[in-house]
Design a protein around this motif. Structure first.
Motif, PDB file in Angstrom:
ATOM      1  N   CYS A 118      26.194  38.423  65.070  1.00  0.00           N
ATOM      2  CA  CYS A 118      25.250  39.543  65.029  1.00  0.00           C
ATOM      3  C   CYS A 118      24.429  39.631  66.305  1.00  0.00           C
ATOM      4  O   CYS A 118      24.308  38.659  67.054  1.00  0.00           O
ATOM      5  N   GLU A 119      23.819  40.789  66.484  1.00  0.00           N
ATOM      6  CA  GLU A 119      22.856  41.003  67.556  1.00  0.00           C
ATOM      7  C   GLU A 119      21.604  41.619  66.952  1.00  0.00           C
ATOM      8  O   GLU A 119      21.688  42.602  66.195  1.00  0.00           O
ATOM      9  N   THR A 120      20.453  41.049  67.266  1.00  0.00           N
ATOM     10  CA  THR A 120      19.188  41.544  66.730  1.00  0.00           C
ATOM     11  C   THR A 120      18.933  42.965  67.237  1.00  0.00           C
ATOM     12  O   THR A 120      19.008  43.215  68.439  1.00  0.00           O
ATOM     13  N   VAL A 121      18.625  43.882  66.296  1.00  0.00           N
ATOM     14  CA  VAL A 121      18.308  45.269  66.674  1.00  0.00           C
ATOM     15  C   VAL A 121      16.844  45.600  66.457  1.00  0.00           C
ATOM     16  O   VAL A 121      16.315  46.524  67.071  1.00  0.00           O
ATOM     17  N   SER A 122      16.164  44.841  65.585  1.00  0.00           N
ATOM     18  CA  SER A 122      14.724  45.034  65.412  1.00  0.00           C
ATOM     19  C   SER A 122      14.116  43.803  64.754  1.00  0.00           C
ATOM     20  O   SER A 122      14.789  43.052  64.058  1.00  0.00           O
ATOM     21  N   VAL A 133      16.323  42.129  61.771  1.00  0.00           N
ATOM     22  CA  VAL A 133      17.411  43.021  61.385  1.00  0.00           C
ATOM     23  C   VAL A 133      18.452  42.935  62.494  1.00  0.00           C
ATOM     24  O   VAL A 133      18.127  43.086  63.675  1.00  0.00           O
ATOM     25  N   ALA A 134      19.697  42.657  62.114  1.00  0.00           N
ATOM     26  CA  ALA A 134      20.748  42.447  63.103  1.00  0.00           C
ATOM     27  C   ALA A 134      21.993  43.240  62.740  1.00  0.00           C
ATOM     28  O   ALA A 134      22.314  43.425  61.559  1.00  0.00           O
ATOM     29  N   LYS A 135      22.674  43.700  63.765  1.00  0.00           N
ATOM     30  CA  LYS A 135      23.935  44.427  63.601  1.00  0.00           C
ATOM     31  C   LYS A 135      25.084  43.425  63.617  1.00  0.00           C
ATOM     32  O   LYS A 135      25.155  42.558  64.491  1.00  0.00           O
ATOM     33  N   VAL A 136      25.983  43.543  62.643  1.00  0.00           N
ATOM     34  CA  VAL A 136      27.157  42.674  62.581  1.00  0.00           C
ATOM     35  C   VAL A 136      28.174  43.177  63.600  1.00  0.00           C
ATOM     36  O   VAL A 136      28.597  44.338  63.549  1.00  0.00           O
ATOM     37  N   LEU A 137      28.552  42.306  64.528  1.00  0.00           N
ATOM     38  CA  LEU A 137      29.509  42.647  65.574  1.00  0.00           C
ATOM     39  C   LEU A 137      30.914  42.163  65.253  1.00  0.00           C
ATOM     40  O   LEU A 137      31.900  42.752  65.693  1.00  0.00           O
ATOM     41  N   ASN A 138      30.989  41.073  64.499  1.00  0.00           N
ATOM     42  CA  ASN A 138      32.269  40.458  64.186  1.00  0.00           C
ATOM     43  C   ASN A 138      32.099  39.636  62.921  1.00  0.00           C
ATOM     44  O   ASN A 138      30.989  39.176  62.632  1.00  0.00           O
ATOM     45  N   LEU A 139      33.171  39.455  62.165  1.00  0.00           N
ATOM     46  CA  LEU A 139      33.076  38.631  60.970  1.00  0.00           C
ATOM     47  C   LEU A 139      34.387  37.937  60.679  1.00  0.00           C
ATOM     48  O   LEU A 139      35.448  38.390  61.090  1.00  0.00           O
TER      49      LEU A 139
END
Length: 160
Positions: A118-122, A133-139
């Protein structure tokens, strides 16, 4: 209603069973860090978002600011000792921990039920914690694995 103490509130919260995660990250010098978190939650499928929280005064907070990446590991039922290991911050956390370096450069602990890069978005303040809050980039996930569960202040598994 009768007022309650923080300890009573914690006991009440423990009635809500949660999965157990270890979240790994890197500092500015690319040193790896990990921490056990049970406050992981899904937010959205589109876009793919998750949230989790970290104590406001955690020394790891700078590594989870907006734009920073993290790897969330959903622990498997047999990884209770892993949860306890990462529950306290210590030097050289990954010695004797089976792991590899993921394509992202983050530490990936072996044998987990699922992994969310993930990458933190807020980041939001919520009382004595920061809500990340993080966006999932890969799983990745192992659908037949058994997750580690935490409830009533102890670890357990689910019987299917």
């Amino acid at each position: 209603m009768t007022p309650f103490t923080p300890q009573e509130l914690r006991k009440g919260f423990s009635s809500f069973a949660t999965g157990v995660t270890v979240i790994t990250c890197q500092d500015a010098d690319r040193n790896a860090h990990g921490i056990t978190i049970s406050s992981f939650n899904t937010v959205s499928l589109e876009p793919p978002l998750i949230l989790w929280s970290l104590k406001k005064h955690s020394r790891l907070m700078p590594y989870f600011e907006v734009g920073h990446k993290q790897l969330i590991h959903v622990l498997e039922r047999s990884q209770e000792s892993m949860a306890m290991h990462f529950a306290t911050v210590k030097e050289n956390q990954f010695i004797n921990i089976p792991h590899r370096i993921a394509a992202s450069g983050l530490i990936q602990i072996e044998g987990c039920c699922a992994y969310f890069e993930c990458e933190t978005v807020s980041v939001h303040t919520g009382g004595d914690h920061h809500i990340i809050v993080a966006k999932v980039l890969n799983l990745q996930h192992a659908p037949d694995s058994q997750p580690l569960i935490f409830a009533h202040s102890k670890f357990m598994g689910l019987d299917f």
